[in-house]
Design a protein around this motif. Structure first.
Motif, PDB file in Angstrom:
ATOM      1  N   SER A 232       0.828  -1.211   0.000  1.00  0.00           N
ATOM      2  CA  SER A 232       0.000   0.000   0.000  1.00  0.00           C
ATOM      3  C   SER A 232       0.858   1.255   0.000  1.00  0.00           C
ATOM      4  O   SER A 232       0.593   2.200  -0.754  1.00  0.00           O
ATOM      5  N   SER A 233       1.880   1.273   0.836  1.00  0.00           N
ATOM      6  CA  SER A 233       2.719   2.467   0.931  1.00  0.00           C
ATOM      7  C   SER A 233       3.524   2.698  -0.345  1.00  0.00           C
ATOM      8  O   SER A 233       3.678   3.838  -0.786  1.00  0.00           O
ATOM      9  N   VAL A 234       4.020   1.621  -0.960  1.00  0.00           N
ATOM     10  CA  VAL A 234       4.784   1.772  -2.199  1.00  0.00           C
ATOM     11  C   VAL A 234       3.882   2.267  -3.325  1.00  0.00           C
ATOM     12  O   VAL A 234       4.263   3.179  -4.090  1.00  0.00           O
ATOM     13  N   LEU A 235       2.684   1.715  -3.432  1.00  0.00           N
ATOM     14  CA  LEU A 235       1.763   2.128  -4.485  1.00  0.00           C
ATOM     15  C   LEU A 235       1.317   3.577  -4.316  1.00  0.00           C
ATOM     16  O   LEU A 235       1.417   4.391  -5.245  1.00  0.00           O
ATOM     17  N   LEU A 236       0.843   3.913  -3.120  1.00  0.00           N
ATOM     18  CA  LEU A 236       0.413   5.291  -2.858  1.00  0.00           C
ATOM     19  C   LEU A 236       1.590   6.254  -2.929  1.00  0.00           C
ATOM     20  O   LEU A 236       1.463   7.372  -3.448  1.00  0.00           O
ATOM     21  N   GLY A 237       2.729   5.825  -2.406  1.00  0.00           N
ATOM     22  CA  GLY A 237       3.919   6.670  -2.433  1.00  0.00           C
ATOM     23  C   GLY A 237       4.402   6.940  -3.839  1.00  0.00           C
ATOM     24  O   GLY A 237       4.866   8.044  -4.147  1.00  0.00           O
TER      25      GLY A 237
ATOM     26  N   LEU B 185       0.288   6.061   6.420  1.00  0.00           N
ATOM     27  CA  LEU B 185       0.572   7.465   6.106  1.00  0.00           C
ATOM     28  C   LEU B 185       2.054   7.766   6.234  1.00  0.00           C
ATOM     29  O   LEU B 185       2.653   8.398   5.354  1.00  0.00           O
ATOM     30  N   ALA B 186       2.672   7.324   7.334  1.00  0.00           N
ATOM     31  CA  ALA B 186       4.096   7.596   7.548  1.00  0.00           C
ATOM     32  C   ALA B 186       4.950   6.932   6.479  1.00  0.00           C
ATOM     33  O   ALA B 186       5.859   7.557   5.910  1.00  0.00           O
ATOM     34  N   LEU B 187       4.668   5.678   6.183  1.00  0.00           N
ATOM     35  CA  LEU B 187       5.444   4.962   5.166  1.00  0.00           C
ATOM     36  C   LEU B 187       5.243   5.580   3.786  1.00  0.00           C
ATOM     37  O   LEU B 187       6.198   5.707   3.006  1.00  0.00           O
TER      38      LEU B 187
ATOM     39  N   THR C 277       8.335   7.244   1.616  1.00  0.00           N
ATOM     40  CA  THR C 277       8.770   6.734   0.308  1.00  0.00           C
ATOM     41  C   THR C 277       8.471   7.725  -0.804  1.00  0.00           C
ATOM     42  O   THR C 277       9.190   7.774  -1.809  1.00  0.00           O
ATOM     43  N   ALA C 278       7.425   8.551  -0.637  1.00  0.00           N
ATOM     44  CA  ALA C 278       7.134   9.567  -1.644  1.00  0.00           C
ATOM     45  C   ALA C 278       8.242  10.605  -1.711  1.00  0.00           C
ATOM     46  O   ALA C 278       8.588  11.090  -2.802  1.00  0.00           O
ATOM     47  N   ALA C 279       8.801  10.951  -0.563  1.00  0.00           N
ATOM     48  CA  ALA C 279       9.896  11.937  -0.540  1.00  0.00           C
ATOM     49  C   ALA C 279      11.112  11.406  -1.292  1.00  0.00           C
ATOM     50  O   ALA C 279      11.705  12.110  -2.121  1.00  0.00           O
ATOM     51  N   TYR C 280      11.487  10.171  -1.000  1.00  0.00           N
ATOM     52  CA  TYR C 280      12.638   9.581  -1.696  1.00  0.00           C
ATOM     53  C   TYR C 280      12.319   9.322  -3.168  1.00  0.00           C
ATOM     54  O   TYR C 280      13.131   9.593  -4.059  1.00  0.00           O
TER      55      TYR C 280
END
Length: 230
Positions: free
Chosen positions: A27-32, A102-104, A108-111
């Motif tokens: 989820s975090s990788v996809l959303l990020g 949200l945190a993850l 990952t979005a920043a990087y």
């Protein structure tokens, strides 16, 4: 002395947390990725009132530990409960699962935005000029020329970010989520055999990341066959 029978006993228990680990990471990788792409595209312009807030966001999330970010989102946002209740968001932020997502995602979005921003800028300018000469609009040029090439170039670096996110999910255990590391901590409190439990948990992460690396390598080979042969 390490007891093989103990490993056979705890590994199935640890694997019970694997679906949550995969869910958090996926989820975090996809959303990020979606957020990273939007941020990277927004930075292609020259408008300071857009670029500088994004760079500030990126600097904050790249410059602070993920552990601190999880704490601030889970515990820090609780200080604004009346405001969140007014906005109808408290039911979301009171759940550790959504706080971890949200945190993850933001991390990952920043990087990822920096990876994609560099990849987009590395697309040869001559290709965009050729597309313009053929009568393609800026939107079509971006969709048909720039993004496909940029994503292929970004894939190796983004693969590393995916692996980091899988390992980063282990930090979700600090806010009571029982993924692999969370279950490992529970087993340690019950058995007092930290070494064996963490070896087993580490082996699960190792195998999982190996499979992800192989899958991403196959994807890279499929998308960039000439680069792989060379």
């Amino acid at each position: 002395m390490i007891d093989p029978g103990f490993f056979l006993e705890i590994i199935p228990k640890l694997l019970a947390g694997l679906p949550l680990t995969l869910e958090l990471a996926g989820s975090s990788v996809l959303l990020g990725f979606v957020l990273a792409l939007l941020l990277a595209l927004a930075q292609q312009g020259q408008k300071p009132f857009i670029v500088w807030p994004i760079r500030t966001f990126v600097a904050i999330f790249r410059g602070t530990p993920l552990l601190v970010q999880i704490f601030l989102i889970y515990y820090g946002l609780g200080q604004f409960r009346p405001s969140l209740q007014t906005l109808g968001l408290w039911s979301l932020f009171r759940e550790p699962y959504w706080c971890a997502i949200l945190a993850l995602t933001l991390n990952t979005a920043a990087y990822g935005s920096e990876i994609l921003r560099g990849a987009i800028r590395n697309v040869p300018h001559g290709l965009t000029e050729a597309a313009s000469a053929l009568g393609l609009s800026r939107g079509l040029t971006l969709r048909l020329v720039v993004l496909p090439l940029a994503l292929r170039q970004a894939l190796p670096a983004y693969s590393n970010e995916v692996i980091l996110m899988v390992k980063g999910t282990s930090l979700a255990s600090i806010i009571t989520l029982t993924e692999v590391t969370g279950i490992a901590q529970e087993l340690i409190s019950q058995t007092y055999r930290a070494m064996e439990v963490f070896i087993a948990a580490g082996a699960i992460y190792l195998v999982l990341n190996f499979l992800i690396v192989r899958a991403l390598a196959l994807l890279e080979a499929r998308l960039t066959p000439d680069r792989v042969r060379n």
